[in-house]
Design a protein around this motif. Sequence first.
Motif, PDB file in Angstrom:
ATOM      1  N   ALA A  18       6.199 -82.043   2.490  1.00  0.00           N
ATOM      2  CA  ALA A  18       5.137 -82.241   3.474  1.00  0.00           C
ATOM      3  C   ALA A  18       4.307 -80.990   3.728  1.00  0.00           C
ATOM      4  O   ALA A  18       3.221 -81.084   4.314  1.00  0.00           O
ATOM      5  N   TYR A  19       4.791 -79.820   3.294  1.00  0.00           N
ATOM      6  CA  TYR A  19       4.108 -78.567   3.605  1.00  0.00           C
ATOM      7  C   TYR A  19       3.603 -77.833   2.362  1.00  0.00           C
ATOM      8  O   TYR A  19       3.021 -76.751   2.482  1.00  0.00           O
ATOM      9  N   ALA A  20       3.810 -78.405   1.182  1.00  0.00           N
ATOM     10  CA  ALA A  20       3.407 -77.764  -0.073  1.00  0.00           C
ATOM     11  C   ALA A  20       1.929 -78.051  -0.332  1.00  0.00           C
ATOM     12  O   ALA A  20       1.546 -79.180  -0.639  1.00  0.00           O
ATOM     13  N   LEU A  21       1.091 -77.033  -0.241  1.00  0.00           N
ATOM     14  CA  LEU A  21      -0.360 -77.238  -0.286  1.00  0.00           C
ATOM     15  C   LEU A  21      -0.863 -77.593  -1.677  1.00  0.00           C
ATOM     16  O   LEU A  21      -1.801 -78.386  -1.814  1.00  0.00           O
ATOM     17  N   ARG A  22      -0.278 -77.042  -2.698  1.00  0.00           N
ATOM     18  CA  ARG A  22      -0.741 -77.361  -4.053  1.00  0.00           C
ATOM     19  C   ARG A  22      -0.468 -78.833  -4.379  1.00  0.00           C
ATOM     20  O   ARG A  22      -1.314 -79.525  -4.950  1.00  0.00           O
ATOM     21  N   ASN A  23       0.706 -79.298  -4.012  1.00  0.00           N
ATOM     22  CA  ASN A  23       1.041 -80.702  -4.233  1.00  0.00           C
ATOM     23  C   ASN A  23       0.125 -81.610  -3.415  1.00  0.00           C
ATOM     24  O   ASN A  23      -0.296 -82.675  -3.884  1.00  0.00           O
ATOM     25  N   ALA A  24      -0.157 -81.195  -2.187  1.00  0.00           N
ATOM     26  CA  ALA A  24      -1.037 -81.991  -1.340  1.00  0.00           C
ATOM     27  C   ALA A  24      -2.420 -82.120  -1.965  1.00  0.00           C
ATOM     28  O   ALA A  24      -3.013 -83.206  -1.983  1.00  0.00           O
ATOM     29  N   HIS A  25      -2.946 -81.017  -2.475  1.00  0.00           N
ATOM     30  CA  HIS A  25      -4.271 -81.058  -3.110  1.00  0.00           C
ATOM     31  C   HIS A  25      -4.274 -82.017  -4.300  1.00  0.00           C
ATOM     32  O   HIS A  25      -5.206 -82.828  -4.443  1.00  0.00           O
ATOM     33  N   PHE A  26      -3.243 -81.949  -5.125  1.00  0.00           N
ATOM     34  CA  PHE A  26      -3.174 -82.830  -6.293  1.00  0.00           C
ATOM     35  C   PHE A  26      -3.098 -84.293  -5.871  1.00  0.00           C
ATOM     36  O   PHE A  26      -3.828 -85.146  -6.393  1.00  0.00           O
ATOM     37  N   ASN A  27      -2.236 -84.597  -4.919  1.00  0.00           N
ATOM     38  CA  ASN A  27      -2.020 -85.987  -4.533  1.00  0.00           C
ATOM     39  C   ASN A  27      -3.221 -86.599  -3.813  1.00  0.00           C
ATOM     40  O   ASN A  27      -3.572 -87.760  -4.065  1.00  0.00           O
ATOM     41  N   PHE A  28      -3.856 -85.819  -2.936  1.00  0.00           N
ATOM     42  CA  PHE A  28      -4.950 -86.363  -2.149  1.00  0.00           C
ATOM     43  C   PHE A  28      -6.318 -86.155  -2.814  1.00  0.00           C
ATOM     44  O   PHE A  28      -7.067 -87.113  -3.009  1.00  0.00           O
ATOM     45  N   ALA A  29      -6.645 -84.914  -3.150  1.00  0.00           N
ATOM     46  CA  ALA A  29      -7.985 -84.619  -3.661  1.00  0.00           C
ATOM     47  C   ALA A  29      -8.169 -85.033  -5.114  1.00  0.00           C
ATOM     48  O   ALA A  29      -9.243 -85.495  -5.500  1.00  0.00           O
ATOM     49  N   VAL A  30      -7.128 -84.868  -5.931  1.00  0.00           N
ATOM     50  CA  VAL A  30      -7.257 -85.180  -7.362  1.00  0.00           C
ATOM     51  C   VAL A  30      -7.012 -86.666  -7.625  1.00  0.00           C
ATOM     52  O   VAL A  30      -7.825 -87.333  -8.272  1.00  0.00           O
ATOM     53  N   LEU A  31      -5.887 -87.194  -7.115  1.00  0.00           N
ATOM     54  CA  LEU A  31      -5.536 -88.583  -7.406  1.00  0.00           C
ATOM     55  C   LEU A  31      -6.141 -89.578  -6.414  1.00  0.00           C
ATOM     56  O   LEU A  31      -6.393 -90.733  -6.758  1.00  0.00           O
ATOM     57  N   GLY A  32      -6.342 -89.150  -5.176  1.00  0.00           N
ATOM     58  CA  GLY A  32      -6.858 -90.065  -4.164  1.00  0.00           C
ATOM     59  C   GLY A  32      -5.796 -90.927  -3.518  1.00  0.00           C
ATOM     60  O   GLY A  32      -6.082 -92.027  -3.030  1.00  0.00           O
ATOM     61  N   ALA A  33      -4.550 -90.442  -3.487  1.00  0.00           N
ATOM     62  CA  ALA A  33      -3.473 -91.184  -2.841  1.00  0.00           C
ATOM     63  C   ALA A  33      -3.568 -91.036  -1.323  1.00  0.00           C
ATOM     64  O   ALA A  33      -4.307 -90.187  -0.803  1.00  0.00           O
ATOM     65  N   THR A  34      -2.809 -91.858  -0.601  1.00  0.00           N
ATOM     66  CA  THR A  34      -2.774 -91.834   0.855  1.00  0.00           C
ATOM     67  C   THR A  34      -1.323 -91.768   1.318  1.00  0.00           C
ATOM     68  O   THR A  34      -0.484 -92.524   0.828  1.00  0.00           O
ATOM     69  N   ALA A  35      -1.026 -90.875   2.252  1.00  0.00           N
ATOM     70  CA  ALA A  35       0.327 -90.799   2.800  1.00  0.00           C
ATOM     71  C   ALA A  35       0.490 -91.857   3.881  1.00  0.00           C
ATOM     72  O   ALA A  35      -0.302 -91.923   4.824  1.00  0.00           O
ATOM     73  N   ILE A  36       1.513 -92.684   3.742  1.00  0.00           N
ATOM     74  CA  ILE A  36       1.706 -93.799   4.665  1.00  0.00           C
ATOM     75  C   ILE A  36       2.890 -93.598   5.614  1.00  0.00           C
ATOM     76  O   ILE A  36       3.059 -94.382   6.546  1.00  0.00           O
ATOM     77  N   ARG A  37       3.684 -92.558   5.382  1.00  0.00           N
ATOM     78  CA  ARG A  37       4.891 -92.387   6.205  1.00  0.00           C
ATOM     79  C   ARG A  37       5.365 -90.940   6.134  1.00  0.00           C
ATOM     80  O   ARG A  37       5.222 -90.279   5.102  1.00  0.00           O
ATOM     81  N   PHE A  38       5.932 -90.444   7.242  1.00  0.00           N
ATOM     82  CA  PHE A  38       6.582 -89.142   7.264  1.00  0.00           C
ATOM     83  C   PHE A  38       8.088 -89.372   7.255  1.00  0.00           C
ATOM     84  O   PHE A  38       8.602 -90.152   8.071  1.00  0.00           O
ATOM     85  N   LEU A  39       8.802 -88.726   6.354  1.00  0.00           N
ATOM     86  CA  LEU A  39      10.243 -88.914   6.206  1.00  0.00           C
ATOM     87  C   LEU A  39      10.959 -87.594   6.504  1.00  0.00           C
ATOM     88  O   LEU A  39      11.083 -86.733   5.632  1.00  0.00           O
TER      89      LEU A  39
END
Length: 227
Positions: free
Chosen positions: A120-141
């Motif tokens: 949840a706190y890894a910024l590089r992964n966040a950029h890839f998942n949201f900005a590159v792929l266009g995914a959406t986070a639906i839940r916090f675990l």
Amino acid sequence: MTDRMVVRELIGLGEWTAASALYRSVFGYRQPEFGISPRLLAALRENAGTVLGAFDGAGELVGFCYGFCAVEEGEIYHYSQAAVVKAGLQGAGVGRKLKQAQAEAARGTGARTMRWTFDAYALRNAHFNFAVLGATAIRFLPDYYDDGDSDRLLVSWDLYQAPPQTSELTTVTAPATDRYAAPQPEDRDKLRQELMDAFRAGGRLVGVERRHDAPGEVGYTFTRAAR
């Protein structure tokens, strides 16, 4: 580098074993229980799972991903358990090619979305998942793996890229280093609670970006369908 790359299904004990070794190498796992059994990969391949590898121009395995079909409340989706890229090649487009190939395979099973988790706190992964792929986070675990340090975001990726709905936006902010949001314990506790609250309020996380108006901070942007 990726123009000469081949992404395909892994076949045979040799390739499944090589994928297992790459997985342990990338994550630095030494405990045998954290490894992946080649026999599990064989079973997934034969039962609507994905077992894919990325090979460079010399035929070396440099990336690997695997996943399986899953269902929630009648919705069939593909769950991507892991995707790894050889050290030194992260950011070279290998991960994107793997995800695209996995998405194509998932469509063939009838799935319309693909899910996975990430730090949840890894910024590089966040950029890839949201900005590159266009995914959406639906839940916090929180503490997903029950090890005291594994807060995860569960993302859903529309495999047919449906257009986004009109929505309201809210932002949760936190201090950040080059790699991680909220590196200090007190900041992490605050951000964790704010993220959980935002999801409970019906929000969906669509982006994590550095704030241009506040250097040293990132913003977690949530969307919620307008009433």
